[in-house]
Design a protein around this motif. Sequence first.
Motif, PDB file in Angstrom:
ATOM      1  N   GLU A  28       0.452  -1.273  -0.503  1.00  0.00           N
ATOM      2  CA  GLU A  28       0.197   0.484   0.243  1.00  0.00           C
ATOM      3  C   GLU A  28       1.043   1.320  -0.187  1.00  0.00           C
ATOM      4  N   SER A  29       2.111   1.042   0.872  1.00  0.00           N
ATOM      5  CA  SER A  29       2.489   2.493   0.553  1.00  0.00           C
ATOM      6  C   SER A  29       2.961   2.486  -0.627  1.00  0.00           C
ATOM      7  N   ALA A  30       3.975   1.254  -0.797  1.00  0.00           N
ATOM      8  CA  ALA A  30       4.337   1.818  -2.969  1.00  0.00           C
ATOM      9  C   ALA A  30       3.139   2.177  -3.478  1.00  0.00           C
ATOM     10  N   LYS A  31       2.055   2.025  -3.378  1.00  0.00           N
ATOM     11  CA  LYS A  31       1.213   2.403  -4.405  1.00  0.00           C
ATOM     12  C   LYS A  31       1.311   3.904  -3.685  1.00  0.00           C
ATOM     13  N   GLU A  32       0.897   4.332  -3.181  1.00  0.00           N
ATOM     14  CA  GLU A  32       0.915   5.501  -2.898  1.00  0.00           C
ATOM     15  C   GLU A  32       2.180   6.541  -3.114  1.00  0.00           C
ATOM     16  N   GLY A  34       3.017   5.400  -6.297  1.00  0.00           N
ATOM     17  CA  GLY A  34       3.324   5.826  -7.625  1.00  0.00           C
ATOM     18  C   GLY A  34       4.560   4.487  -8.403  1.00  0.00           C
ATOM     19  N   ASP A  35       3.879   3.017  -6.878  1.00  0.00           N
ATOM     20  CA  ASP A  35       4.811   2.075  -7.781  1.00  0.00           C
ATOM     21  C   ASP A  35       3.871   0.883  -6.862  1.00  0.00           C
ATOM     22  N   HIS A  36       3.102   0.466  -8.144  1.00  0.00           N
ATOM     23  CA  HIS A  36       2.460  -0.783  -7.987  1.00  0.00           C
ATOM     24  C   HIS A  36       2.610  -2.495  -8.222  1.00  0.00           C
ATOM     25  N   TYR A  37       2.398  -3.295  -7.316  1.00  0.00           N
ATOM     26  CA  TYR A  37       2.976  -4.175  -7.097  1.00  0.00           C
ATOM     27  C   TYR A  37       1.851  -5.210  -6.507  1.00  0.00           C
ATOM     28  N   PRO A  38       1.506  -6.651  -7.586  1.00  0.00           N
ATOM     29  CA  PRO A  38       0.210  -7.133  -6.826  1.00  0.00           C
ATOM     30  C   PRO A  38       0.960  -7.932  -5.926  1.00  0.00           C
ATOM     31  N   SER A  39      -0.738  -7.522  -4.418  1.00  0.00           N
ATOM     32  CA  SER A  39      -0.694  -7.726  -3.486  1.00  0.00           C
ATOM     33  C   SER A  39      -1.009  -9.825  -3.232  1.00  0.00           C
ATOM     34  N   VAL A  40      -1.104 -10.647  -4.163  1.00  0.00           N
ATOM     35  CA  VAL A  40      -1.102 -11.989  -3.884  1.00  0.00           C
ATOM     36  C   VAL A  40       0.612 -12.371  -4.461  1.00  0.00           C
ATOM     37  N   GLU A  41       1.097 -11.727  -5.142  1.00  0.00           N
ATOM     38  CA  GLU A  41       2.419 -12.276  -5.636  1.00  0.00           C
ATOM     39  C   GLU A  41       3.964 -11.486  -4.666  1.00  0.00           C
ATOM     40  N   VAL A  42       3.460 -10.230  -3.483  1.00  0.00           N
ATOM     41  CA  VAL A  42       3.877  -9.989  -2.921  1.00  0.00           C
ATOM     42  C   VAL A  42       4.200 -11.274  -1.285  1.00  0.00           C
ATOM     43  N   ILE A  43       2.864 -11.125  -0.837  1.00  0.00           N
ATOM     44  CA  ILE A  43       2.583 -12.444   0.301  1.00  0.00           C
ATOM     45  C   ILE A  43       3.160 -13.471  -0.352  1.00  0.00           C
ATOM     46  N   SER A  44       3.175 -14.464  -1.325  1.00  0.00           N
ATOM     47  CA  SER A  44       3.660 -15.194  -1.861  1.00  0.00           C
ATOM     48  C   SER A  44       5.078 -15.446  -1.297  1.00  0.00           C
ATOM     49  N   MET A  45       5.099 -14.406  -2.075  1.00  0.00           N
ATOM     50  CA  MET A  45       7.184 -14.395  -2.298  1.00  0.00           C
ATOM     51  C   MET A  45       8.012 -14.399  -1.037  1.00  0.00           C
ATOM     52  N   ASP A  46       6.942 -13.897  -0.111  1.00  0.00           N
ATOM     53  CA  ASP A  46       7.512 -13.031   1.234  1.00  0.00           C
ATOM     54  C   ASP A  46       7.220 -14.758   2.097  1.00  0.00           C
ATOM     55  N   VAL A  62      11.825 -12.762   6.690  1.00  0.00           N
ATOM     56  CA  VAL A  62      12.206 -11.631   5.656  1.00  0.00           C
ATOM     57  C   VAL A  62      10.956 -10.541   5.762  1.00  0.00           C
ATOM     58  N   LYS A  63      11.705  -9.844   5.641  1.00  0.00           N
ATOM     59  CA  LYS A  63      10.345  -8.207   5.059  1.00  0.00           C
ATOM     60  C   LYS A  63      10.625  -8.036   3.679  1.00  0.00           C
ATOM     61  N   VAL A  64       9.439  -7.686   3.461  1.00  0.00           N
ATOM     62  CA  VAL A  64       9.507  -7.223   2.525  1.00  0.00           C
ATOM     63  C   VAL A  64       9.183  -5.568   2.435  1.00  0.00           C
ATOM     64  N   ALA A  65      10.730  -5.173   1.593  1.00  0.00           N
ATOM     65  CA  ALA A  65      10.196  -3.247   1.232  1.00  0.00           C
ATOM     66  C   ALA A  65      10.641  -2.356   0.606  1.00  0.00           C
ATOM     67  N   VAL A  66       9.096  -2.802  -0.381  1.00  0.00           N
ATOM     68  CA  VAL A  66       9.459  -2.790  -1.947  1.00  0.00           C
ATOM     69  C   VAL A  66       8.779  -1.317  -2.392  1.00  0.00           C
ATOM     70  N   GLY A  67       8.586  -0.163  -2.670  1.00  0.00           N
ATOM     71  CA  GLY A  67       8.603   0.556  -3.278  1.00  0.00           C
ATOM     72  C   GLY A  67       8.448   1.635  -2.015  1.00  0.00           C
ATOM     73  N   HIS A  68       8.770   1.558  -0.832  1.00  0.00           N
ATOM     74  CA  HIS A  68       8.335   2.504   0.432  1.00  0.00           C
ATOM     75  C   HIS A  68       9.200   3.849   0.275  1.00  0.00           C
ATOM     76  N   PRO A  69       8.028   4.716   0.215  1.00  0.00           N
ATOM     77  CA  PRO A  69       8.835   6.217   0.092  1.00  0.00           C
ATOM     78  C   PRO A  69       9.944   6.526  -0.108  1.00  0.00           C
ATOM     79  N   ARG A  70      10.514   5.986   1.594  1.00  0.00           N
ATOM     80  CA  ARG A  70      11.518   7.100   1.684  1.00  0.00           C
ATOM     81  C   ARG A  70      13.268   6.509   1.229  1.00  0.00           C
ATOM     82  N   HIS A  71      12.440   5.161   0.901  1.00  0.00           N
ATOM     83  CA  HIS A  71      14.035   4.573  -0.066  1.00  0.00           C
ATOM     84  C   HIS A  71      13.529   5.317  -1.267  1.00  0.00           C
TER      85      HIS A  71
END
Length: 106
Positions: A28-32, A34-46, A62-71
């Motif tokens: 959701e943070s990545a979506k805000e 401007g980056d869109h990631y499929p939730s099901v794929e992210v959770i499955s890979m996590d 392991v923690k997912v940190a894709v597209g976090h605004p601060r990064h």
Amino acid sequence: GRALAPGCFAFVFPVGVQSTLFALANVESAKEAGDHYPSVEVISMDGAVNVLSGFFGSVMPVKVAVGHPRHKVSGASPWYVLGAALLCLPFLGGLADVVHLLAGSA
């Protein structure tokens, strides 16, 4: 194995739920940002990476940190993650494993 399962479940279940919620929050943070990631794929890979790392002895999820605004603001790229992992290897005992693998292939 099975005798430990009930005691471990009290720890593993809440950590798994927390890890899933953290992954969703990052999507959701990545979506805000401007980056869109499929939730099901992210959770499955996590989940898959957590299971795989558990086989290698990891006790922390392991923690997912894709597209976090601060990064994104700091200009981080996938190379940032790889560099951070390589910098942490010597302190976590992983460098010996890498050297052993490289020496074995030579």
